[in-house]
Every structure is written in C-alpha cells, then in structure tokens.
Design a protein around this motif. Structure first.
Motif, short mmCIF file in Angstrom:
data_model
loop_
_atom_site.label_atom_id
_atom_site.label_comp_id
_atom_site.label_asym_id
_atom_site.label_seq_id
_atom_site.Cartn_x
_atom_site.Cartn_y
_atom_site.Cartn_z
N PRO A 101 0.79 -1.15 -0.15
CA PRO A 101 -0.01 -0.05 0.06
C PRO A 101 0.84 1.17 0.00
O PRO A 101 0.42 2.10 -0.20
N ALA A 102 2.19 1.17 0.36
CA ALA A 102 3.13 2.15 0.44
C ALA A 102 3.92 2.29 -1.00
O ALA A 102 5.07 2.63 -1.02
N GLY A 103 3.31 1.87 -1.98
CA GLY A 103 3.99 2.05 -3.24
C GLY A 103 4.70 0.83 -3.81
O GLY A 103 4.60 -0.15 -2.96
N LYS A 104 5.29 0.88 -5.07
CA LYS A 104 5.68 -0.24 -5.76
C LYS A 104 7.46 -0.09 -5.44
O LYS A 104 7.70 0.84 -5.84
N LEU A 105 7.94 -1.23 -5.04
CA LEU A 105 9.44 -1.13 -4.92
C LEU A 105 9.85 -1.59 -6.41
O LEU A 105 9.65 -2.53 -6.99
N LEU A 106 10.88 -0.70 -6.59
CA LEU A 106 11.42 -0.78 -7.89
C LEU A 106 12.89 -1.26 -7.76
O LEU A 106 13.39 -1.17 -6.59
N GLU A 107 13.33 -1.88 -8.87
CA GLU A 107 14.82 -2.10 -8.92
C GLU A 107 15.80 -1.12 -9.17
O GLU A 107 16.84 -1.32 -8.58
N HIS A 147 20.06 3.36 -2.67
CA HIS A 147 18.73 3.17 -2.07
C HIS A 147 17.71 2.78 -3.12
O HIS A 147 17.52 3.58 -3.93
N ARG A 148 16.93 1.91 -2.67
CA ARG A 148 15.90 1.41 -4.11
C ARG A 148 14.79 2.49 -3.83
O ARG A 148 14.39 3.10 -2.94
N LEU A 149 14.09 2.58 -5.09
CA LEU A 149 13.22 3.69 -5.21
C LEU A 149 11.92 2.96 -4.99
O LEU A 149 11.63 1.73 -5.14
N ARG A 150 11.01 3.95 -4.29
CA ARG A 150 9.42 3.27 -4.00
C ARG A 150 8.57 4.27 -4.74
O ARG A 150 8.38 5.23 -4.40
N GLN A 151 8.12 3.69 -6.00
CA GLN A 151 7.12 4.24 -6.87
C GLN A 151 5.77 4.50 -6.26
O GLN A 151 4.98 3.58 -5.86
N VAL A 152 5.29 5.99 -6.24
CA VAL A 152 3.86 6.12 -5.98
C VAL A 152 3.15 6.80 -7.24
O VAL A 152 3.90 7.43 -8.06
N ASP A 153 1.95 6.63 -7.43
CA ASP A 153 1.28 7.53 -8.32
C ASP A 153 1.42 9.09 -8.12
O ASP A 153 1.53 9.54 -6.92
N SER A 179 7.18 8.43 -11.33
CA SER A 179 7.54 8.20 -12.77
C SER A 179 8.93 7.85 -12.72
O SER A 179 9.81 8.32 -13.48
N GLY A 180 9.45 7.07 -11.71
CA GLY A 180 10.71 6.58 -11.84
C GLY A 180 12.11 7.58 -11.41
O GLY A 180 13.21 7.27 -11.22
N LYS A 181 11.47 8.64 -10.90
CA LYS A 181 12.51 9.53 -10.35
C LYS A 181 12.38 9.93 -8.90
O LYS A 181 11.08 10.12 -8.44
N PRO A 182 13.49 10.39 -8.24
CA PRO A 182 13.04 10.55 -6.85
C PRO A 182 12.42 11.65 -6.57
O PRO A 182 12.55 12.67 -7.10
N VAL A 183 11.58 11.99 -5.48
CA VAL A 183 10.85 13.08 -4.96
C VAL A 183 11.90 13.61 -3.96
O VAL A 183 12.57 13.56 -3.00
N GLU A 184 12.00 15.02 -4.68
CA GLU A 184 12.96 15.92 -4.08
C GLU A 184 12.84 17.47 -4.34
O GLU A 184 12.12 17.81 -5.51
#
Length: 187
Positions: free
Chosen positions: A55-61, A68-74, A166-171
């Motif tokens: 529920p906290a997003g999709k873990l990306l490779e 650190h692995r990215l956690r994709q959210v809408d 969209s595959g980019k860190p939130v910053e």
C-alpha cells in the motif's frame, strides 16, 4: 453429572487436540510462507529489515546514487518537498524543507514504509551529507567547498527506500554558492 454433560465433555475432549493440531499446522504454514524473500522485497542494507511493495507504493529495482531502492507512487497524492536556503547570520545556511503530503516520522525510522511518511536526505552535488528529520536544518559553512553547488532534499520512507514518481526520486533542489571553502568540505 448427567449423561448429556458427559457426552459434551467427551466430544470436546476428542476434538480439542485435533483442532489444536490443525491450528498449529496452519500457523506454521503461514509462518513458513512469510519467512522467505517474496517478489518485490529485499533486505534493507541499513537495517537488515525486509522492504516490500504494497500500500506504500511499488518497490522498484532502480536505485538512487546512494544505493537506496526507489519506491514508486502515483503522481496523484504523491509527497512533494520544496527547499529554501537562507544565509545564517553567523555561519553557513539555514535550510527550510516545506513538504506537502508528507510527515517527518523520526520515531519510526527503520520500520515499514507508510504512505507519505519518513525523513529526508540532504545531498550536495548528489552526494549524501545528512539525514533530516524535520523542516529545518542548519548547514555549517565548513561543510561546503568554495563554489556553486546543487543542494537537494530527497524524501525517504521509514524503511530507507526513496519515494519516487515516474521513476525519479521525490526531491526539492536549490543552488548554493559558497564564497569560502570549509575545512570539512576540502578534506
């Protein structure tokens, strides 16, 4: 004791061990199923705890520059952060992080990822400098080399994955120019 009472006790006595054995078997099967690494999960290098999709997003490779692995959210409802840099009257700079849809949760760092919660990484020129657990951070002058630098604050989940859209860190980013280089930055 009446015949009906003895009969109920005998029936309960016969079934109780069988029911207990069945419940133990089910519990063991469920525990064994949860012991392995499931698809979309891995162990956090910082905590050794399992990080997963859910529920906290999709873990990306995909990983950020710090590994650190990215956690994709809408995009709709994703956390955001704005960074403002102000010179300090005595030394260095004061950084203000203005998150939206995000709450700092230093008390639960190392726990599971929860939507819109965690901490931030402060990066200078894409190199991690410090974790930030609240909306303000003092950056000492001696931590920054002379010249112009890009500061970034990158939002992370409690499990040390990085929130991404969209595959980019939130910053949030800002430019900083240091007229003198600090000892810590040179070394």
């Amino acid at each position: 004791m009446s015949g009906a009472g003895r009969q109920r006790r005998a029936v309960r006595g016969e079934w109780a061990p069988t029911r207990r054995a069945a419940l133990v078997a089910v519990a063991l099967a469920l525990a064994a199923a949860g012991c392995g690494e499931s698809e979309g999960s891995e162990r956090s290098p910082e905590t050794g705890r399992r990080v997963t999709s859910g529920p906290a997003g999709k873990l990306l490779e995909t990983r950020d520059a710090a590994g650190h692995r990215l956690r994709q959210v809408d995009k709709a409802g994703a956390p955001e952060v704005r960074l403002t840099v102000q010179p300090d009257s005595e030394d260095g700079w004061n950084l203000q992080l203005a998150p939206k849809g995000f709450r700092f949760t230093p008390e639960s760092i190392g726990g599971p990822a929860r939507p819109g919660r965690g901490y931030a990484w402060l990066l200078i020129d894409d190199r991690p400098l410090a974790r930030v657990y609240g909306p303000w951070f003092h950056l000492p002058g001696d931590a920054v080399a002379k010249g112009t630098h890009t500061l970034a604050v990158r939002l992370s989940a409690d499990d040390h994955t990085v929130w991404a859209v969209s595959g980019k860190p939130v910053e949030g980013t800002a430019q900083l120019t240091a007229s003198t280089g600090g000892e810590a930055a040179r070394g």
